[in-house]
Scaffold this motif. Sequence first.
Motif, PDB file in Angstrom:
ATOM      1  N   THR A 223       1.009  -1.298  -0.031  1.00  0.00           N
ATOM      2  CA  THR A 223      -0.052  -0.139  -0.073  1.00  0.00           C
ATOM      3  C   THR A 223       0.855   1.332  -0.023  1.00  0.00           C
ATOM      4  O   THR A 223       2.101   1.074   0.187  1.00  0.00           O
ATOM      5  N   GLU A 224       0.312   2.244  -0.485  1.00  0.00           N
ATOM      6  CA  GLU A 224       1.160   3.647  -0.356  1.00  0.00           C
ATOM      7  C   GLU A 224       1.653   3.824   1.109  1.00  0.00           C
ATOM      8  O   GLU A 224       2.912   4.587   1.134  1.00  0.00           O
ATOM      9  N   GLU A 225       0.963   3.603   2.051  1.00  0.00           N
ATOM     10  CA  GLU A 225       1.312   3.778   3.299  1.00  0.00           C
ATOM     11  C   GLU A 225       2.406   2.808   3.831  1.00  0.00           C
ATOM     12  O   GLU A 225       3.664   3.375   4.483  1.00  0.00           O
ATOM     13  N   VAL A 226       2.416   1.567   3.429  1.00  0.00           N
ATOM     14  CA  VAL A 226       3.666   0.782   3.745  1.00  0.00           C
ATOM     15  C   VAL A 226       4.671   1.257   2.892  1.00  0.00           C
ATOM     16  O   VAL A 226       6.048   1.182   3.416  1.00  0.00           O
ATOM     17  N   LEU A 227       4.709   1.620   1.637  1.00  0.00           N
ATOM     18  CA  LEU A 227       5.854   2.094   0.987  1.00  0.00           C
ATOM     19  C   LEU A 227       6.621   3.337   1.737  1.00  0.00           C
ATOM     20  O   LEU A 227       7.810   3.524   1.776  1.00  0.00           O
ATOM     21  N   ASP A 228       5.510   4.136   2.268  1.00  0.00           N
ATOM     22  CA  ASP A 228       6.130   5.496   2.828  1.00  0.00           C
ATOM     23  C   ASP A 228       6.950   4.908   4.089  1.00  0.00           C
ATOM     24  O   ASP A 228       7.989   5.383   4.458  1.00  0.00           O
TER      25      ASP A 228
END
Length: 293
Positions: A223-228
Amino acid sequence: MLAVPGELPSDHERYGLEVKWDGIRAIVHLDGALRVTGRHGADYTRRYPEISAFGVRKAVIDGEVVALDQQGRPSFVRLQHRMHLTDPEPLMLARYPVTYLPFDLLYLDRVSLCDLPYRDRRALLDELDIGAPPYFSGDSDLLAATSEQGLEGVVAKRLDSPYQPGVRSPAWVKVKNLSTVEVVIGGWKPGKGRRSGGIGSLIMGMFTTEGLMYVGHVGTGFTEEVLDLLHALLGPLEIPRSPFHNKVPWRNRWVRPDLVGEVAYTMWTDEQRLRHPVWRGLRPDKIPSEVTL
């Protein structure tokens, strides 16, 4: 005590079967105060305040911390939101609650039970009435049932086996419906398009006698959150040269191999690469040197 991967034993009358819960291993220590520790002694007490004292006398209990989805199944994706919070705020506790599932009893009233057979330890654990999930006879259809319900698999445990702390014992066999493996992060490939400026994929490795060996890269399951989060964690670990002893294609950003993750995959290729890997999450409970080919 740890399990070895394998198939369901043929001498099933000697085994009990438990559901393999998709979470984080945790030991609960009850002796006046409550303390929760991870596999390598990390203190999880404040990290998972949902784990209560059970109203039990002095005991040491082994089990799994899980985060359940709306269908009541353990979700490793949901658990990722809590694994790195050492002192979670009320909002995160409400949004991503965890549950503790006990499955073994190591001490009771300060007396070690480790030399008792598994069946006897489980009987004592069940008498405590603290919500331990049941175990089933070795000839049950539990593996098929877990597959139908989208669960990870089962653990077959010898009924006469003692508890061996720190040992990966063939007396416990984990049988998975989904092929997963732990990998060490040795670098990342910059993203393109909507991932421009961040992580496109992670470079994975496992340790051999020659050092860290490249086993592929994973670019799906994020997810975008995980990538961040991964970008923030990997930034301070950046190094100028590849940590892999074998050649890695592409130009990548290299990092110290300090972080362990888990991926699902379809098969190993002849070149010892993971085929179609999908990211499942970080495993802060694992040590990189334990991740071997």
